[in-house]
Design an enzyme around this catalytic site. Structure first.
Site, PDB file in Angstrom:
ATOM      1  N   ARG A  90       4.666 106.971  25.568  1.00 47.07           N
ATOM      2  CA  ARG A  90       5.764 106.783  25.687  1.00 47.07           C
ATOM      3  C   ARG A  90       6.507 107.077  27.267  1.00 47.07           C
ATOM      4  O   ARG A  90       6.458 108.216  27.509  1.00 47.07           O
ATOM      5  CB  ARG A  90       6.796 107.468  24.776  1.00 47.07           C
ATOM      6  CG  ARG A  90       8.252 107.315  24.839  1.00 47.07           C
ATOM      7  CD  ARG A  90       8.977 106.015  24.389  1.00 47.07           C
ATOM      8  NE  ARG A  90      10.127 106.093  24.569  1.00 47.07           N
ATOM      9  CZ  ARG A  90      11.048 105.805  25.457  1.00 47.07           C
ATOM     10  NH1 ARG A  90      10.453 105.487  26.551  1.00 47.07           N
ATOM     11  NH2 ARG A  90      12.558 105.676  25.125  1.00 47.07           N
ATOM     12  N   HIS A 148      11.180 108.793  30.908  1.00 40.92           N
ATOM     13  CA  HIS A 148      12.349 108.488  30.730  1.00 40.92           C
ATOM     14  C   HIS A 148      13.270 109.595  30.507  1.00 40.92           C
ATOM     15  O   HIS A 148      12.877 110.668  30.331  1.00 40.92           O
ATOM     16  CB  HIS A 148      12.554 107.554  29.583  1.00 40.92           C
ATOM     17  CG  HIS A 148      12.082 108.227  27.861  1.00 40.92           C
ATOM     18  ND1 HIS A 148      10.982 108.601  27.645  1.00 40.92           N
ATOM     19  CD2 HIS A 148      13.277 108.833  27.259  1.00 40.92           C
ATOM     20  CE1 HIS A 148      11.204 109.384  26.599  1.00 40.92           C
ATOM     21  NE2 HIS A 148      12.345 109.400  26.113  1.00 40.92           N
ATOM     22  N   HIS A 167      17.588 110.635  28.723  1.00 43.96           N
ATOM     23  CA  HIS A 167      18.792 110.110  28.198  1.00 43.96           C
ATOM     24  C   HIS A 167      19.936 111.029  27.864  1.00 43.96           C
ATOM     25  O   HIS A 167      19.900 112.218  28.058  1.00 43.96           O
ATOM     26  CB  HIS A 167      18.224 109.549  26.845  1.00 43.96           C
ATOM     27  CG  HIS A 167      17.182 110.493  26.225  1.00 43.96           C
ATOM     28  ND1 HIS A 167      17.436 111.488  25.534  1.00 43.96           N
ATOM     29  CD2 HIS A 167      15.993 109.874  25.984  1.00 43.96           C
ATOM     30  CE1 HIS A 167      16.244 112.035  24.965  1.00 43.96           C
ATOM     31  NE2 HIS A 167      15.215 110.997  25.330  1.00 43.96           N
ATOM     32  N   GLU A 205      16.704 115.909  22.616  1.00 51.28           N
ATOM     33  CA  GLU A 205      15.849 115.301  21.770  1.00 51.28           C
ATOM     34  C   GLU A 205      15.015 116.473  21.342  1.00 51.28           C
ATOM     35  O   GLU A 205      14.469 117.047  21.743  1.00 51.28           O
ATOM     36  CB  GLU A 205      14.817 114.417  22.400  1.00 51.28           C
ATOM     37  CG  GLU A 205      13.382 113.830  22.051  1.00 51.28           C
ATOM     38  CD  GLU A 205      12.842 113.022  22.632  1.00 51.28           C
ATOM     39  OE1 GLU A 205      13.255 112.404  23.318  1.00 51.28           O
ATOM     40  OE2 GLU A 205      11.435 113.247  22.613  1.00 51.28           O
ATOM     41  N   HIS A 211      11.319 113.246  30.753  1.00 48.56           N
ATOM     42  CA  HIS A 211      10.217 113.673  29.835  1.00 48.56           C
ATOM     43  C   HIS A 211       9.283 112.442  29.588  1.00 48.56           C
ATOM     44  O   HIS A 211       9.737 110.973  29.546  1.00 48.56           O
ATOM     45  CB  HIS A 211      10.463 114.357  28.792  1.00 48.56           C
ATOM     46  CG  HIS A 211      11.516 113.546  27.804  1.00 48.56           C
ATOM     47  ND1 HIS A 211      12.867 113.717  28.076  1.00 48.56           N
ATOM     48  CD2 HIS A 211      11.329 112.566  26.855  1.00 48.56           C
ATOM     49  CE1 HIS A 211      13.588 112.781  27.137  1.00 48.56           C
ATOM     50  NE2 HIS A 211      12.726 112.226  26.363  1.00 48.56           N
ATOM     51  N   GLU A 235      16.580 105.054  20.522  1.00 50.06           N
ATOM     52  CA  GLU A 235      15.237 105.017  21.315  1.00 50.06           C
ATOM     53  C   GLU A 235      15.037 103.794  22.301  1.00 50.06           C
ATOM     54  O   GLU A 235      14.357 103.725  23.212  1.00 50.06           O
ATOM     55  CB  GLU A 235      14.136 105.169  20.366  1.00 50.06           C
ATOM     56  CG  GLU A 235      12.698 105.610  21.389  1.00 50.06           C
ATOM     57  CD  GLU A 235      12.808 106.992  21.880  1.00 50.06           C
ATOM     58  OE1 GLU A 235      13.511 107.705  21.527  1.00 50.06           O
ATOM     59  OE2 GLU A 235      11.916 107.119  22.859  1.00 50.06           O
TER      60      GLU A 235
HETATM   61 MN    MN Z   1      13.111 110.890  24.883  1.00 44.69          MN
END
Ligand code: MN
Ligand code: MN
Length: 416
Positions: free
Chosen positions: A123, A126, A128, A132, A171, A194
């Site tokens: 993943r 990124h 946000h 999380e 992360h 997401e």
């Molecule tokens: Mn995340």
């Protein structure tokens, strides 16, 4: 004779007009007016019919919607959902699906994501707006982050472990061997998701190469092979050892003072009774988790998470294994029951009473997640045990000897 069957009999007697004066007086003292409440299967004298049509897959999985407990009454916003009704976004390397307030309007404080990363699947880097919180439900993964003092953190997590990234901290996640990872993320904002995160690939692709060269202090040609579209999830090679990755990012800034992970399923339970356990991770023991508190609850067959409520936050539930039935109580009165299976999601608004029964033959395991720094709960039995017994007796027409048996320390999972 159970209270319910006596109540049903009284209701039937009243409807038939054959109740004696003595029975009516007894009903008034013990059960109130047998014609009240006007709603609920309690009034049907048993079965009611539903000639259909039916969707059998849903009807058979949600029997309490199909045939509610006799005492259910009124209505409330739907508090049942499931990752199994959410479409998957699939890419080479893994997939994700999400249940946010878009699809589950009651869930204003938490949005849930279920993600799978293959061994080596990444993943991408990124960040946000929301915090999380995550629980590993399968396999092994490596997580990386960086705090605001420029201190890197890298750790490997396994089934039952948690991580928490404060809002804005960058992360990445990667599935490890032998078979990658699956996990559930909870964002501390029901509208988060997401699919609209800030992605490193997109920022780099949408910055002039001369700016990149100046920013990183390298020749402009260095960026000629950057991806021009996001990677989001992509297949990569398995990483080297954890120690090697940690060594590769060692810096004079050192390491963050608090871990970003917590081994929830390994911790000593906060509560153990004959019917199950409760393990709590909040900012008192998982110090970095300042906006999410969680409880991992195990209820043995025949057991029940006791009647209670939470004064400081809504409860977002994720069902891990076994099967359950939850009834939620609100003013009105409203009492609504729903059934839950692994992968399902429940939601209980702050301060609404609820209890969760294990309706299966195996252990019921579920997570309670709250957007708050501290786990808090009020137990109905505990409250009634610690209110002057004369007042409780007068309110509920109970024998004081019965009240004396109520638990003075809240049991959490019953019977004890
Ligand atoms: Mn995340
Ligand atoms: Mn609860």
């Amino acid at each position: 004779m159970s209270i319910l069957s006596r109540r049903k009999m009284l209701a039937a007697s009243a409807a038939g007009g054959v109740m004696t004066a003595t029975a009516a007086a007894h009903a008034a003292v013990v059960f109130g007016n047998p014609d009240d409440p006007p709603q609920g299967a309690i009034n049907t004298g048993g079965a009611f019919t539903d000639p259909g049509p039916q969707n059998p897959a849903l009807a058979n999985n949600l029997p309490s919607f199909e045939n509610p407990p006799a005492t259910d009454v009124g209505g409330m916003p739907v508090f049942w959902s499931s990752f199994n009704i959410a479409p998957k976004r699939v890419q080479n390397g893994g997939w994700a699906r999400q249940v946010s307030s878009n699809a589950f309007p009651i869930s204003t404080t938490i949005a849930g994501v279920n993600m799978r990363l293959n061994a080596g699947g990444v993943r991408e880097l990124h960040w946000h707006q929301a915090a999380e919180w995550a629980v590993m439900t399968y396999g092994h993964a490596r997580i990386t982050t960086l705090d605001t003092e420029g201190r890197p953190f890298i750790a490997d997590v396994k089934t039952g472990d948690l991580w928490y990234f404060p809002p804005g901290l960058p992360h990445s996640l990667q599935g490890l061997g032998p078979d990658g990872a699956e996990f559930v993320l909870a964002f501390d904002n029901g509208a988060a998701g997401e699919y609209n995160t800030l992605l490193v690939t997109e920022w780099i692709a949408h910055t002039p190469p001369e700016v990149l060269a100046k920013n990183f202090g390298v020749p402009v040609e260095s960026f000629q092979h950057i991806p021009l579209a996001q990677r989001w999830i992509f297949q990569s090679d398995l990483p080297g050892s954890l120690a090697a990755d940690q060594e590769a990012v060692a810096t004079s800034a050192g390491s963050p003072p608090h871990p970003f992970i917590f081994r929830l399923s390994d911790m000593k339970p906060n509560k153990i009774t004959a019917s199950g356990t409760v393990q709590i991770a909040d900012s008192t023991n998982f110090t970095v988790s300042k906006t999410v508190a969680a409880a991992l609850v195990t209820v043995k067959p025949g057991g029940m998470r006791e009647m209670h409520w939470h004064p400081n936050a809504d409860e977002w539930q994720y069902y891990v294994s076994g099967q359950a039935r939850m009834t939620v109580f609100d003013a009105g009165p409203s009492a609504v029951t729903a059934d839950f299976r692994p992968g399902d999601i429940g939601y209980v608004v702050k301060n609404l009473g609820h209890y969760i029964e294990n309706t299966g033959k195996t252990d019921l395991v579920f997570l309670e997640i709250f957007k708050t720094d501290r786990y808090e709960e009020v137990s109905l039995a505990n409250w009634l045990a610690l209110t002057p017994p004369t007042q409780v007796a007068a309110t509920l027409n109970l024998d004081p000897a019965v009240i004396a048996r109520f638990p003075k320390v809240r049991p959490e999972v019953v019977p004890t």
